[in-house]
Design a protein around this motif. Structure first.
Motif, PDB file in Angstrom:
ATOM      1  N   ASN A 241      45.077  39.679  31.577  1.00  0.00           N
ATOM      2  CA  ASN A 241      44.862  41.062  31.907  1.00  0.00           C
ATOM      3  C   ASN A 241      45.970  41.560  32.710  1.00  0.00           C
ATOM      4  O   ASN A 241      46.686  42.795  32.768  1.00  0.00           O
ATOM      5  N   LYS A 244      49.082  41.872  30.855  1.00  0.00           N
ATOM      6  CA  LYS A 244      48.986  43.053  30.044  1.00  0.00           C
ATOM      7  C   LYS A 244      49.042  44.486  30.292  1.00  0.00           C
ATOM      8  O   LYS A 244      49.682  45.231  29.748  1.00  0.00           O
ATOM      9  N   TYR A 245      48.490  44.530  31.499  1.00  0.00           N
ATOM     10  CA  TYR A 245      48.491  45.855  32.082  1.00  0.00           C
ATOM     11  C   TYR A 245      49.538  46.102  33.136  1.00  0.00           C
ATOM     12  O   TYR A 245      49.520  47.052  33.941  1.00  0.00           O
ATOM     13  N   ASP A 269      48.399  42.330  40.629  1.00  0.00           N
ATOM     14  CA  ASP A 269      49.490  43.033  39.654  1.00  0.00           C
ATOM     15  C   ASP A 269      49.857  44.471  40.224  1.00  0.00           C
ATOM     16  O   ASP A 269      49.094  45.040  40.941  1.00  0.00           O
ATOM     17  N   ARG A 288      36.502  49.549  27.514  1.00  0.00           N
ATOM     18  CA  ARG A 288      37.867  49.734  27.678  1.00  0.00           C
ATOM     19  C   ARG A 288      38.267  50.945  28.376  1.00  0.00           C
ATOM     20  O   ARG A 288      37.772  52.054  27.988  1.00  0.00           O
ATOM     21  N   GLY A 302      37.758  44.587  25.061  1.00  0.00           N
ATOM     22  CA  GLY A 302      36.954  44.887  26.237  1.00  0.00           C
ATOM     23  C   GLY A 302      35.900  43.729  26.394  1.00  0.00           C
ATOM     24  O   GLY A 302      34.555  43.999  27.075  1.00  0.00           O
ATOM     25  N   LEU A 305      36.556  40.745  30.743  1.00  0.00           N
ATOM     26  CA  LEU A 305      36.247  40.782  31.718  1.00  0.00           C
ATOM     27  C   LEU A 305      34.726  40.384  31.951  1.00  0.00           C
ATOM     28  O   LEU A 305      34.081  40.034  32.829  1.00  0.00           O
TER      29      LEU A 305
HETATM   30  P1  ADP Z   1      40.701  44.161  27.286  1.00  0.00           P
HETATM   31  O1  ADP Z   1      41.515  43.885  28.360  1.00  0.00           O
HETATM   32  O2  ADP Z   1      40.636  43.553  26.249  1.00  0.00           O
HETATM   33  O3  ADP Z   1      40.515  45.800  27.032  1.00  0.00           O
HETATM   34  P2  ADP Z   1      38.726  43.167  29.375  1.00  0.00           P
HETATM   35  O4  ADP Z   1      37.418  43.232  29.515  1.00  0.00           O
HETATM   36  O5  ADP Z   1      39.541  42.295  29.801  1.00  0.00           O
HETATM   37  O6  ADP Z   1      39.070  43.974  28.097  1.00  0.00           O
HETATM   38  O7  ADP Z   1      39.195  44.708  30.554  1.00  0.00           O
HETATM   39  C1  ADP Z   1      38.562  45.860  30.514  1.00  0.00           C
HETATM   40  C2  ADP Z   1      39.308  47.003  30.810  1.00  0.00           C
HETATM   41  O8  ADP Z   1      39.534  46.897  32.133  1.00  0.00           O
HETATM   42  C3  ADP Z   1      40.512  46.803  30.085  1.00  0.00           C
HETATM   43  O9  ADP Z   1      40.601  47.816  28.916  1.00  0.00           O
HETATM   44  C4  ADP Z   1      41.503  47.798  31.099  1.00  0.00           C
HETATM   45  O10 ADP Z   1      41.496  49.043  30.721  1.00  0.00           O
HETATM   46  C5  ADP Z   1      40.709  47.528  32.316  1.00  0.00           C
HETATM   47  N1  ADP Z   1      41.588  46.338  32.932  1.00  0.00           N
HETATM   48  C6  ADP Z   1      41.495  45.133  33.328  1.00  0.00           C
HETATM   49  N2  ADP Z   1      42.308  44.271  33.715  1.00  0.00           N
HETATM   50  C7  ADP Z   1      43.191  45.107  34.185  1.00  0.00           C
HETATM   51  C8  ADP Z   1      44.307  45.146  34.977  1.00  0.00           C
HETATM   52  N3  ADP Z   1      44.785  44.212  35.527  1.00  0.00           N
HETATM   53  N4  ADP Z   1      45.047  46.375  35.113  1.00  0.00           N
HETATM   54  C9  ADP Z   1      44.611  47.544  35.001  1.00  0.00           C
HETATM   55  N5  ADP Z   1      43.414  47.348  34.083  1.00  0.00           N
HETATM   56  C10 ADP Z   1      42.733  46.581  33.813  1.00  0.00           C
END
Ligand code: ADP
Length: 337
Positions: A241, A244-245, A269, A288, A302, A305
Motif C-alpha cells: 500500500n 502503491k499510494y 510513506d 476504498r 479494498g 487493510l
Molecule cells: P486497496 O489498497 O486494495 O484499495 P486496502 O484495504 O489495502 O485496499 O486499503 C483501503 C484504502 O485505504 C485504499 O483504497 C486507500 O484509499 C487507503 N490506503 C491504504 N493505505 C494507504 C496509504 N499508504 N496511503 C494512502 N491511502 C492508503
C-alpha cells in the motif's frame, strides 16, 4: 426473521421464569396452608384446668369444626389470589425484561449476518466485473467470421489480466477467511522480527524498483512470538500500500522499536495520504477511500487493510494510522512480545 426469533426467545425466557416461579409458588402455598392449619388447630383449643386435678390443664375445642374450615378456606383463597397476582406481575415484568434481553442476545448475530450478506454481495460484484468484461470481449471476437492471430493474442492477453485480477481477489478472500476463522489453529513460534520484515520487503521490491521508490529499514533486534506466514503477509500488505499510494521516486520507511512488553512497527510513506473522513473506514472490507482519486487510477479491492487488521487482531495487537492528505501516512502496529 429476527423479530420472530426475538419473540420465540422471549417466550422461552418467560416460560423458564414462569416454571420456576410456579414451582416456588406451589412450595409457598403448601408451606403457608400447613402453617395455617396448625395455627388454627392451636387457636381452636383452650386449655382449662381439669376438674379434680391440681394444676393440670386439658385442651377443649372452642371453635366449631365448620367455622374452622371456613376460616381455613377464606385464608387459603386469599393466599391463592395473592400468589396468582404475584405470578402475573412476575410474568409481565419478565416478559418485558426477556424481550429486551432477547434483543440484546440476538443483536451481534444480526450484525454478523448483515456483514456476511454485504460481504457476499460485494465479493460477487467484484467477481462479476472481470467476468463480464471477459465475456463481452470473447463474444465480440466470436461474432467476426475470422479471428486474426494478432487479435486472438490481444484477446487472450486481456483475458489473462482479468483472470489475474480474479486470482488476486480469490487469494484475498481466502486470506480473510483463514485469519478470521482459523486463528486458534495457526502455529506461533519465536521469530526474529527483522527477518520477517526483510522477507516482506523482498516481496515488494519489484514494485519499488518499478516506481523508483527507496525502502528504508530501521530495524531493532527484536524477537517476537508470532505466526510467521501471516506476519510476512501483514507487512507485505502495508508495504505494498505504501508503495502503491506513493509518488514515483519517493521513499518508504519501515522501523521497529521496543516499548515495554510491546513491539512497535511503523510503516511510513510520503504519498497521497488519506482524508480524515476516510480513516475510520479504511479497515472495513471492500472500502476504498476517495474513488475519484484512487480507484480509477490505482488497482485494488479494498481488502488489504481488513486482512491486515485480522492478522493484527489474531496476534492480540493494535493497528492505527495517522495521515495527512498529500503529505503521507504512517501505519503503526503494536504487538505483544
Ligand atoms: P486497496 O489498497 O486494495 O484499495 P486496502 O484495504 O489495502 O485496499 O486499503 C483501503 C484504502 O485505504 C485504499 O483504497 C486507500 O484509499 C487507503 N490506503 C491504504 N493505505 C494507504 C496509504 N499508504 N496511503 C494512502 N491511502 C492508503
Amino acid at each position: 426473521m429476527f423479530h420472530t426469533a426475538r419473540i420465540k426467545l422471549t417466550f422461552w425466557y418467560v416460560l423458564i421464569i414462569m416454571i420456576i416461579s410456579a414451582l416456588f409458588s406451589v412450595g409457598v402455598y403448601r408451606g403457608l396452608t400447613y402453617e395455617l392449619k396448625r395455627s388454627l388447630k392451636t387457636q381452636s383449643f383452650r386449655y382449662i384446668p381439669a376438674p379434680g386435678t391440681a394444676g393440670i390443664s386439658i385442651p377443649i375445642s372452642v371453635l366449631p369444626e365448620e367455622v374452622e374450615q371456613q376460616i381455613f378456606n377464606e385464608v387459603r383463597h386469599r393466599i391463592v389470589f395473592q400468589l396468582g397476582l404475584l405470578n402475573l406481575g412476575i410474568m409481565c415484568l419478565s416478559a418485558i425484561a426477556a424481550y429486551f434481553l432477547a434483543g440484546k442476545t440476538l443483536k451481534p448475530i444480526e450484525t454478523m449476518l448483515d456483514d456476511q450478506k454485504r460481504f457476499v454481495a460485494d465479493a460477487s460484484h467484484e467477481l462479476r466485473t472481470p467476468l463480464t468484461s471477459m465475456k463481452t470481449e470473447i463474444e465480440v471476437a466470436l461474432r467476426g467470421k475470422t479471428l486474426p492471430l494478432k487479435n486472438a493474442k490481444e484477446l487472450l492477453q486481456s483475458n489473462l489480466e482479468e483472470v489475474d485480477k480474479m486470482q488476486t481477489l480469490s487469494n484475498y478472500l481466502l486470506a480473510l477467511s483463514k485469519y478470521e476463522d482459523d486463528r486458534a489453529s495457526l502455529p506461533f513460534e519465536m521469530l526474529e522480527l527483522s527477518q520477517i520484515i526483510e522477507k516482506a520487503v523482498s516481496n515488494v521490491v519489484i514494485v519499488a524498483k518499478d516506481k523508483e521508490i527507496e525502502i528504508k529499514t530501521e530495524l531493532a533486534p527484536i524477537r517476537i512470538e508470532a505466526n510467521k506466514v501471516s506476519l510476512v503477509e501483514l507487512f507485505t500488505i502495508l508495504l505494498d500500500n505504501a508503495l502503491k499510494y506513493s509518488h514515483n521516486k519517493g521513499q518508504v520507511v519501515i522501523r521497529t522499536k521496543k516499548s515495554g512488553k510491546h513491539v512497535q512497527i511503523e510503516i511510513e510513506d510520503f504519498g497521497i495520504g488519506i482524508k480524515a473522513g476516510d480513516i475510520p473506514y479504511i479497515f472495513n472490507r471492500f472500502y476504498r477511500a476517495d474513488t475519484s482519486r484512487s480507484k480509477k487510477t490505482i488497482d485494488g479491492y479494498g481488502l488489504g487493510l481488513s486482512i491486515a487488521k485480522s492478522i493484527v487482531d489474531m496476534h492480540r495487537g493494535k493497528i492505527s494510522v495517522e495521515s495527512i492528505p498529500n503529505k503521507g501516512s504512517v501505519f503503526a502496529i503494536i504487538l505483544p512480545q
